[in-house]
Design an enzyme around this catalytic site. Structure first.
Site, PDB file in Angstrom:
ATOM      1  N   ASP A 195     -13.877 -34.632  -4.527  1.00 39.03           N
ATOM      2  CA  ASP A 195     -13.977 -35.453  -5.658  1.00 39.03           C
ATOM      3  C   ASP A 195     -15.525 -34.869  -5.939  1.00 39.03           C
ATOM      4  O   ASP A 195     -15.740 -34.684  -7.034  1.00 39.03           O
ATOM      5  CB  ASP A 195     -13.912 -36.996  -5.459  1.00 39.03           C
ATOM      6  CG  ASP A 195     -14.772 -37.545  -4.266  1.00 39.03           C
ATOM      7  OD1 ASP A 195     -14.805 -36.809  -3.344  1.00 39.03           O
ATOM      8  OD2 ASP A 195     -15.259 -38.636  -4.271  1.00 39.03           O
ATOM      9  N   THR A 223      -8.667 -32.628  -0.318  1.00 40.34           N
ATOM     10  CA  THR A 223      -9.250 -33.414   0.614  1.00 40.34           C
ATOM     11  C   THR A 223      -8.127 -34.383   1.244  1.00 40.34           C
ATOM     12  O   THR A 223      -7.176 -34.589   0.874  1.00 40.34           O
ATOM     13  CB  THR A 223     -10.302 -34.865  -0.207  1.00 40.34           C
ATOM     14  OG1 THR A 223     -10.800 -35.778   0.940  1.00 40.34           O
ATOM     15  CG2 THR A 223      -9.468 -35.623  -1.025  1.00 40.34           C
ATOM     16  N   ASP A 225      -8.539 -37.096   2.499  1.00 45.76           N
ATOM     17  CA  ASP A 225      -8.397 -38.725   2.420  1.00 45.76           C
ATOM     18  C   ASP A 225      -7.500 -38.833   1.265  1.00 45.76           C
ATOM     19  O   ASP A 225      -7.121 -40.313   0.925  1.00 45.76           O
ATOM     20  CB  ASP A 225      -9.843 -38.952   1.796  1.00 45.76           C
ATOM     21  CG  ASP A 225     -10.784 -39.080   3.179  1.00 45.76           C
ATOM     22  OD1 ASP A 225     -12.029 -39.579   2.696  1.00 45.76           O
ATOM     23  OD2 ASP A 225     -10.280 -38.784   4.117  1.00 45.76           O
ATOM     24  N   GLY A 269     -10.812 -41.424   6.680  1.00 46.30           N
ATOM     25  CA  GLY A 269     -10.709 -42.203   5.295  1.00 46.30           C
ATOM     26  C   GLY A 269     -11.984 -43.013   4.949  1.00 46.30           C
ATOM     27  O   GLY A 269     -12.115 -44.283   5.241  1.00 46.30           O
ATOM     28  N   ARG A 270     -13.155 -42.309   4.338  1.00 47.97           N
ATOM     29  CA  ARG A 270     -14.282 -42.843   4.048  1.00 47.97           C
ATOM     30  C   ARG A 270     -14.213 -43.953   3.088  1.00 47.97           C
ATOM     31  O   ARG A 270     -14.676 -45.033   3.393  1.00 47.97           O
ATOM     32  CB  ARG A 270     -15.140 -41.800   3.565  1.00 47.97           C
ATOM     33  CG  ARG A 270     -16.713 -41.999   3.383  1.00 47.97           C
ATOM     34  CD  ARG A 270     -17.424 -41.104   2.554  1.00 47.97           C
ATOM     35  NE  ARG A 270     -17.617 -39.952   3.227  1.00 47.97           N
ATOM     36  CZ  ARG A 270     -17.431 -38.646   2.811  1.00 47.97           C
ATOM     37  NH1 ARG A 270     -16.654 -38.617   1.822  1.00 47.97           N
ATOM     38  NH2 ARG A 270     -17.820 -37.591   3.498  1.00 47.97           N
ATOM     39  N   GLU A 324     -11.573 -45.311   9.160  1.00 42.78           N
ATOM     40  CA  GLU A 324     -13.316 -45.332   9.395  1.00 42.78           C
ATOM     41  C   GLU A 324     -14.089 -46.017   8.495  1.00 42.78           C
ATOM     42  O   GLU A 324     -15.213 -46.445   8.491  1.00 42.78           O
ATOM     43  CB  GLU A 324     -13.599 -43.996   9.799  1.00 42.78           C
ATOM     44  CG  GLU A 324     -13.600 -43.213   8.339  1.00 42.78           C
ATOM     45  CD  GLU A 324     -14.085 -41.751   8.489  1.00 42.78           C
ATOM     46  OE1 GLU A 324     -14.922 -41.248   9.319  1.00 42.78           O
ATOM     47  OE2 GLU A 324     -13.708 -40.730   7.710  1.00 42.78           O
ATOM     48  N   MET A 382      -9.718 -34.192  14.880  1.00 47.37           N
ATOM     49  CA  MET A 382      -8.652 -33.264  15.162  1.00 47.37           C
ATOM     50  C   MET A 382      -7.357 -33.455  14.301  1.00 47.37           C
ATOM     51  O   MET A 382      -6.534 -32.575  14.090  1.00 47.37           O
ATOM     52  CB  MET A 382      -7.885 -33.894  16.386  1.00 47.37           C
ATOM     53  CG  MET A 382      -8.708 -33.725  17.614  1.00 47.37           C
ATOM     54  SD  MET A 382      -8.007 -34.605  19.181  1.00 47.37           S
ATOM     55  CE  MET A 382      -6.435 -33.913  19.168  1.00 47.37           C
ATOM     56  N   ARG A 384      -8.118 -32.820  11.062  1.00 45.15           N
ATOM     57  CA  ARG A 384      -8.231 -32.135   9.726  1.00 45.15           C
ATOM     58  C   ARG A 384      -8.688 -30.709  10.231  1.00 45.15           C
ATOM     59  O   ARG A 384      -8.824 -29.671   9.336  1.00 45.15           O
ATOM     60  CB  ARG A 384      -9.635 -32.826   8.890  1.00 45.15           C
ATOM     61  CG  ARG A 384     -10.900 -32.605   9.509  1.00 45.15           C
ATOM     62  CD  ARG A 384     -11.951 -33.098   8.419  1.00 45.15           C
ATOM     63  NE  ARG A 384     -13.154 -32.533   8.944  1.00 45.15           N
ATOM     64  CZ  ARG A 384     -14.389 -32.982   8.343  1.00 45.15           C
ATOM     65  NH1 ARG A 384     -14.375 -33.907   7.273  1.00 45.15           N
ATOM     66  NH2 ARG A 384     -15.479 -32.405   8.694  1.00 45.15           N
TER      67      ARG A 384
END
Ligand SMILES: Nc1ncnc2c1ncn2[C@@H]1O[C@H](COP(=O)(O)OP(=O)(O)OP(=O)(O)O)[C@@H](O)[C@H]1O
Ligand SMILES: O=P(O)(O)OC[C@H]1O[C@](O)(CO)[C@@H](O)[C@@H]1O
Ligand SMILES: [Mg+2]
Length: 458
Positions: A195, A223, A225, A269-270, A324, A382, A384
């Site tokens: 993004d 991404t 995510d 997953g911010r 996370e 690990m 990604r």
């Protein structure tokens, strides 16, 4: 930073019968009206000569809404991706560059490989450079070195994780980047990133247009995510979910092998909890999934501690998956909140996995009638730093070819990606206007709640 101006330049709306709306993407001829066109070299390519209707019809568009009512509006559509009869660049005129930005993602090298091979084999393009390895990402534009990319150089990079071009965060200086594009005579820019990167690509497009340059700017969304809106999913997400199964399985084995065993797994997953949610649904061994979009609390009636006690009594062991980005509000109450950001302005997360493991151990240590054994697994990077799986690799090929076809056809200021399974060209402002998040009132989240039987914490 991108602002409302981006939406203004980018917006090309066309209306039709029955509430049809086309959110079109910019084209070079919008500001360079007298550009020459050339026959698409694909028409002489033996591999494609067998295809009956190979070129996409100029009027082909893809519906964003596919669950419709008989008399309802047809709604928003996007221009369909694919090769056009006419191109706006001669093969030997093209000087393309590829840049990768932001976090790593399975399949990054596959996209790079397929952009190079697509340009070379479908369009006869030989001038392709990668933006500097030592300073990956946007900063690479204004450092000295670039790397020449040929099919030979990229031949097997799709089998490696990471990005052969390097990546970075921060360092986006629009005028320096466009100066570099202009000075180097680059006329096609392929920007692979999430993004943030797509916002960066949008302002590059605006500056290129302001300067009246014949340069196509194509964004490829990336991404793990899956926090990019409009497209069906981001590449790398499927591989990340698959890889996360290994950590969840290990946590389940550890937990079920001791009395009152608890396995805790922290996944990336911010801001969005898609990886945790889909990994939980895929595994079926998870008793509680905590994501940024669904607030939870620990103490008291209906809290997590009460649920853990109940689950351990019923089942003797349990697995908790936490994204996370979940629970950060609870951490800031209890720990010195760093409140810092990374070089791109993304919030720096505190380690919620460590925090929740500590809190659970602490809580049950005081409860003398229930001794627990907790194992905490943090596979974070690990999931990604690996190559794309088969499905993502095929997806990356289609993404890369969509971007190449679009740029060659003179489209610009777009992000390519599948909308209801059909690859489309999407205006930057639709991609950058918000983040894709789990909707906890949707049926998919309800499926998760019914598979884990966790409390809704609402
Ligand atoms: N609003 C913006 N305008 C211009 N550039 C931006 C903007 N936001 C982010 N960028 C630039 O885009 C690049 C990548 O952004 P970021 O680090 O947020 O990763 P991302 O593209 O979101 O990928 P991921 O989410 O997978 O990590 C950085 O170099 C950052 O400076
Ligand atoms: O790559 P960094 O700076 O460690 O940031 C990690 C972040 O990048 C991502 O992998 C993708 O945005 C997030 O899931 C994670 O929070
Ligand atoms: Mg991002």
């Amino acid at each position: 930073m991108a602002d409302g101006g981006c939406a203004a330049i980018n917006t090309k709306i066309e209306e039709g019968e029955g509430g049809y709306i086309l959110e079109d993407v910019p084209h070079l001829t919008d500001y360079l009206p007298s550009l020459l066109t050339y026959p698409n070299p694909l028409q002489d390519n033996p591999a494609y000569s067998v295809v009956k209707q190979y070129f996409v019809d100029v009027d082909d568009t893809v519906a964003q809404k596919i669950v419709v009512h008989k008399n309802g509006d047809r709604g928003i559509h996007f221009r369909r991706a694919g090769p056009r009869q006419k191109v706006y660049f001669k093969s030997d005129e093209v000087h393309a560059c590829i840049v990768t930005c932001g976090g790593l993602c399975p399949g990054l090298n596959t996209v790079i490989r397929e952009i190079v091979c697509g340009l070379h084999y479908m369009y006869g393009v030989s001038k392709i450079i990668g933006i500097d390895v030592s300073h990956g990402g946007y900063m690479g534009f204004y450092s000295k070195n670039t790397v020449t990319l040929t099919p030979k150089v990229v031949n097997d990079i799709h089998k490696r994780g990471g990005t052969v071009l390097g990546t970075s965060r921060g360092g986006h200086d629009t005028s320096k980047i466009v100066d570099s594009i202009q000075d180097r005579g680059i006329n096609q820019v392929y920007v692979i990133g999430g993004d943030g990167t797509q916002k960066g690509a949008a302002v590059i497009y605006e500056e290129v247009r302001r300067r009246g340059l014949k340069v196509s700017v194509a964004g490829i969304p990336k991404t793990i995510d899956n926090d990019i809106p409009v497209i069906d999913r981001s590449f790398g997400f499927d591989t990340a979910v698959e890889e996360a199964q290994r950590a969840i399985n290990a946590a389940h084995v550890e937990a079920e092998s001791t009395e009152n065993g608890i396995g805790v797994v922290k996944l990336m997953g911010r801001y969005s909890g898609f990886i945790a949610m889909y990994a939980t649904l895929a595994s079926r061994d998870v008793d509680c999934c905590l994501i940024p979009e669904s607030p939870f609390f620990l103490e008291g009636k209906g809290g997590l501690f009460q649920f853990i006690r109940k689950r351990l009594k019923e089942n003797g062991h349990m697995v908790i998956v936490i994204a996370e980005g979940a629970g950060q509000d609870l951490l800031t109450e209890s720990m010195q909140s760093m409140g810092q950001q990374d070089a791109s302005g993304n919030k720096q997360l505190q380690d919620v996995g460590f925090w929740i493991s500590h809190r659970i151990k602490d809580h049950f240590a005081k409860e003398h009638n229930m001794a627990i054994t907790l194992k905490y697994i943090d596979p974070t990077y690990m999931i990604r730093a690996i190559p794309g799986n088969a499905s993502d690799n095929v997806y990356c090929t289609l993404l890369a070819q969509s971007a190449v076809h679009g740029a060659m056809a003179g489209y610009t200021g777009f992000t390519c990606g599948p909308v209801n399974g059909r690859h489309s060209y999407i205006p930057f402002n639709r991609i950058t206007e918000k983040q894709n998040k789990v909707v906890i009132t949707d049926r998919m989240w309800a499926r998760l709640l019914s598979s884990t039987n966790q409390p809704s914490f609402l």
